[in-house]
Design an enzyme around this catalytic site. Sequence first.
Site, PDB file in Angstrom:
ATOM      1  N   GLY A  40       0.827  -1.205   0.000  1.00 35.78           N
ATOM      2  CA  GLY A  40       0.000   0.000   0.000  1.00 35.78           C
ATOM      3  C   GLY A  40       0.857   1.248   0.000  1.00 35.78           C
ATOM      4  O   GLY A  40       0.533   2.245  -0.659  1.00 35.78           O
ATOM      5  N   THR A  41       1.943   1.194   0.748  1.00 39.48           N
ATOM      6  CA  THR A  41       2.873   2.324   0.772  1.00 39.48           C
ATOM      7  C   THR A  41       3.411   2.610  -0.618  1.00 39.48           C
ATOM      8  O   THR A  41       3.453   3.759  -1.066  1.00 39.48           O
ATOM      9  CB  THR A  41       4.035   2.008   1.743  1.00 39.48           C
ATOM     10  OG1 THR A  41       3.507   1.960   3.067  1.00 39.48           O
ATOM     11  CG2 THR A  41       5.137   3.045   1.656  1.00 39.48           C
TER      12      THR A  41
ATOM     13  N   SER B  56      -4.272  -1.610   0.449  1.00 40.59           N
ATOM     14  CA  SER B  56      -3.232  -2.553   0.876  1.00 40.59           C
ATOM     15  C   SER B  56      -3.869  -3.857   1.332  1.00 40.59           C
ATOM     16  O   SER B  56      -4.749  -3.859   2.195  1.00 40.59           O
ATOM     17  CB  SER B  56      -2.453  -1.919   2.031  1.00 40.59           C
ATOM     18  OG  SER B  56      -1.533  -2.833   2.552  1.00 40.59           O
ATOM     19  N   ALA B  57      -3.405  -4.990   0.781  1.00 41.39           N
ATOM     20  CA  ALA B  57      -4.105  -6.265   0.970  1.00 41.39           C
ATOM     21  C   ALA B  57      -4.045  -6.797   2.394  1.00 41.39           C
ATOM     22  O   ALA B  57      -4.983  -7.452   2.847  1.00 41.39           O
ATOM     23  CB  ALA B  57      -3.540  -7.306   0.000  1.00 41.39           C
ATOM     24  N   HIS B  58      -2.951  -6.534   3.122  1.00 34.29           N
ATOM     25  CA  HIS B  58      -2.854  -7.164   4.444  1.00 34.29           C
ATOM     26  C   HIS B  58      -3.782  -6.478   5.448  1.00 34.29           C
ATOM     27  O   HIS B  58      -3.894  -6.930   6.587  1.00 34.29           O
ATOM     28  CB  HIS B  58      -1.405  -7.210   4.939  1.00 34.29           C
ATOM     29  CG  HIS B  58      -0.842  -5.900   5.338  1.00 34.29           C
ATOM     30  ND1 HIS B  58      -0.674  -5.537   6.646  1.00 34.29           N
ATOM     31  CD2 HIS B  58      -0.429  -4.852   4.606  1.00 34.29           C
ATOM     32  CE1 HIS B  58      -0.170  -4.323   6.697  1.00 34.29           C
ATOM     33  NE2 HIS B  58      -0.009  -3.886   5.470  1.00 34.29           N
TER      34      HIS B  58
ATOM     35  N   CYS C 262       5.582   8.255  23.287  1.00 35.54           N
ATOM     36  CA  CYS C 262       6.536   7.328  23.883  1.00 35.54           C
ATOM     37  C   CYS C 262       6.529   5.975  23.179  1.00 35.54           C
ATOM     38  O   CYS C 262       7.386   5.148  23.438  1.00 35.54           O
ATOM     39  CB  CYS C 262       6.217   7.146  25.357  1.00 35.54           C
ATOM     40  SG  CYS C 262       4.472   6.853  25.652  1.00 35.54           S
TER      41      CYS C 262
END
Lengths: 481, 481
Positions: free
Chosen positions: A69-70, A194-196, A320
């Site tokens: 996807g990125t 994005s497939a995942h 954090c």
Amino acid sequence: MSYFDAASSLPLHPVAQQALLAALDEGWADPARPHREGRRARMLLDAARETAAEAVGCRPDELWFTSSGTRALHTGIAGALAGRRRVGRQLVLSAVEHSAVLHAAAAHERAGGSVCEVGVDRTGRVNAREYGEALDPGSALACLQSANHEVGTVQPVTETAAVCAEAGVPLLVDAAQSLPWEAPPEGWSLLTASAHKWGGPSGVGLLAVRKGVRFAAPEPADERESGRAPGFENVPAIVAAAASLRAVRAEAGAEAARLRALVDRIRERVPELVPDTEVVGDPVRRLPHLVTFSCLYVDGEAVLQALDAAGFSVSSGSSCTSSTLTPSHVLRAMGVLSEGNVRVSLPPGVDEAEVNRFLSALPGVVDGVRAHVGAASLGSSAPAAGASSAPAEPTGSPAAPEPAEPAASALTVDALGKKCPVPVIELAKVIERVPVGGVVTVLADDVAARLDIPAWCEMTGHAFVDASGDAFRVRRVAASG
Amino acid sequence: MSYFDAASSLPLHPVAQQALLAALDEGWADPARPHREGRRARMLLDAARETAAEAVGCRPDELWFTSSGTRALHTGIAGALAGRRRVGRQLVLSAVEHSAVLHAAAAHERAGGSVCEVGVDRTGRVNAREYGEALDPGSALACLQSANHEVGTVQPVTETAAVCAEAGVPLLVDAAQSLPWEAPPEGWSLLTASAHKWGGPSGVGLLAVRKGVRFAAPEPADERESGRAPGFENVPAIVAAAASLRAVRAEAGAEAARLRALVDRIRERVPELVPDTEVVGDPVRRLPHLVTFSCLYVDGEAVLQALDAAGFSVSSGSSCTSSTLTPSHVLRAMGVLSEGNVRVSLPPGVDEAEVNRFLSALPGVVDGVRAHVGAASLGSSAPAAGASSAPAEPTGSPAAPEPAEPAASALTVDALGKKCPVPVIELAKVIERVPVGGVVTVLADDVAARLDIPAWCEMTGHAFVDASGDAFRVRRVAASG
């Protein structure tokens, strides 16, 4: 274990697993080869493209598979910007886009382009009219997510697409979070996913580009995926991704309704069960499975660890827990509390009992973390505190900078060098010693303080006066309750 | 079916399949997350990196996983060029690198960089000394494959690395073809490979960068893989790739010896069984499993189709089988025949009987194609023809431009607009009508003719006079046999 981080990644859907195994047998060859094995891989790839295109709502020849996807976002943004370079070099985006979009924007800026960020309201939602005002004759591309990945807020894609169309600017819609649930709204020029995120394998992204949209694929390119995604096509994973998308969509309507009710329960119960907690994001126009809340006086990392030990896997936008030591840019853009931030994203099929178990465990987990940082009794120090009632005594702990009663107007808390949530804890500890109407100055250089001190004021009813450099001034307000 | 296209892609190794299934269960989460599922994915990813690094011969913190071998090359080349931009902008590479390297080089050139291509000899091998002469003070990066993917010739990596080291230029070694067989030779600065070439899943490339090599990852980047490969790590596929690499390496020594003998048999028998055939590539310094030959008077596509129908899947570098309609750049750089080109790359575990079956089928397949294009009788028209003996009659087919006996010195064959292998076939048909010592001019605008007419002369013993535009002049030489 209860895995409540579905928005990050999901285990492989059983349909995807079946399809993957079959396609590993049948689709491992190079789909560009004319031999039997290559033709078989090509047929599988073509069929997967048909399936994915149907789920996206486009033509198969408008859709390409990328390696993530990125990568789809990086390629989509770079390609659209390059395709319209003659028009101008401005990239418009919302302030709450996925980091992959922000990285692409930063690269565009370093390469001489300009970027215009459109703000959001406290629910994380953009206003389509404001978005439209950001567009100008030099706008090459506009980006808007379909729904936010951190707080679940659904964006006004249709309305924003209309203002983009009016301005003649193509709109790229990052549909990563919503595509598993529904077909994207009309009006996009480019779309990514994005497939995942839907139980497909990792290693598969989607990039759809409408016919007629100017697009110049970033270099170097090759002949794969029509020149838009170089490198050997990952046919087995693509086949599994498409099969999985069709499968989750078939179940999406019923499952969305079920998860929506569970999330409603979390949204309602968490503030009741855990004092000084803020649920963020749009309560109605939201993803069905995702809810985010922040808890005063705890650090997100400790809450995550304690929840992990209690058997719950969640995510956090607190500073954090990130490598950058800054709070999530989404929470920052919304102007909401970032400390003690918890994102719960329910996977499809999650058991109601798991959610109830989470609600039972959460108060003890947060109490435990608060006790550990000496903030157990702060929950009721606020003038407008909700569930808890007895006013807390000043703790007089060593963390309070001035053991002796100071001149009220000169009270200063030195939290320089202290990380979230310490500055807010020290502020909460000292506020009881401030006369009503008096002002306390908190010195804090932690980035999260810029977000969390105003948010603390908002939540507790005290007045945020101003910030100047590392100095934040807060005026004590009389208890209203 | 016999799949003889291993150099293109391989089915998943059984070890890879096992590892993939296990890692799909255990490694589907985001390895950047601190929760249990994320930590499990991180551990699997770290272990896979250790395994892959051992096979490559580097430290785990010198190795990153990319989404493909192509992506590893694109990123490695762009990153190394950017890292040494202050030194200069010249990229040096051999003329027979993988197309992914050539695409990266073309992009570099379009962005204002310079590219220097080092030629190869007729076996496809570079000369390290000549490579060294191409380096200059402005050389930012040198690229050399460990072995050629089309003809199997092993390159002098160690010697080239030495000249690069002397010149202070980092060397990127594309080890895609050799890594399954052996650890790369010493001396590389950057190294790339691709998992589906060794029975790992597609979607995984390796990029190794030695400590101390200047490298600036192309943008946009993120925090994944130390900023060198953006996008969600494909942990299950990476785990499978690493497991498979270790497994194939354990078997590589014995299997290489076995396949080497089978390839030797093909190299020896093909020219005996099929007249007018040239086996190309280095006969000794070569990949164990790969052999390439070219057959006069046939087009590669027809041979591939006929072999496919006969149950053999092979590959070809002939122009008619590529989308660009130009012969393979590797064959062009070697200056060898491109028509009727066949690459056989044997998969591990291939049965000896399959190879024998191939050798039995090949002559009939080539004869069939030659007959179909009216070139069946050309095999012996050459003055130095080998296996076949009877001189062919001029066919007088309509393809021959001049049915009547022309003036010898003015003989011209008009093959303009005709594609490979027609120009060479027409030349072979007419040569019998040229008096010994006479010259025939072939007019041909097919790109392959530039390669194939000189190669035909080389193979048949006639003299190539010159080429001028689309006109090629050939002098008939007396039969020597």
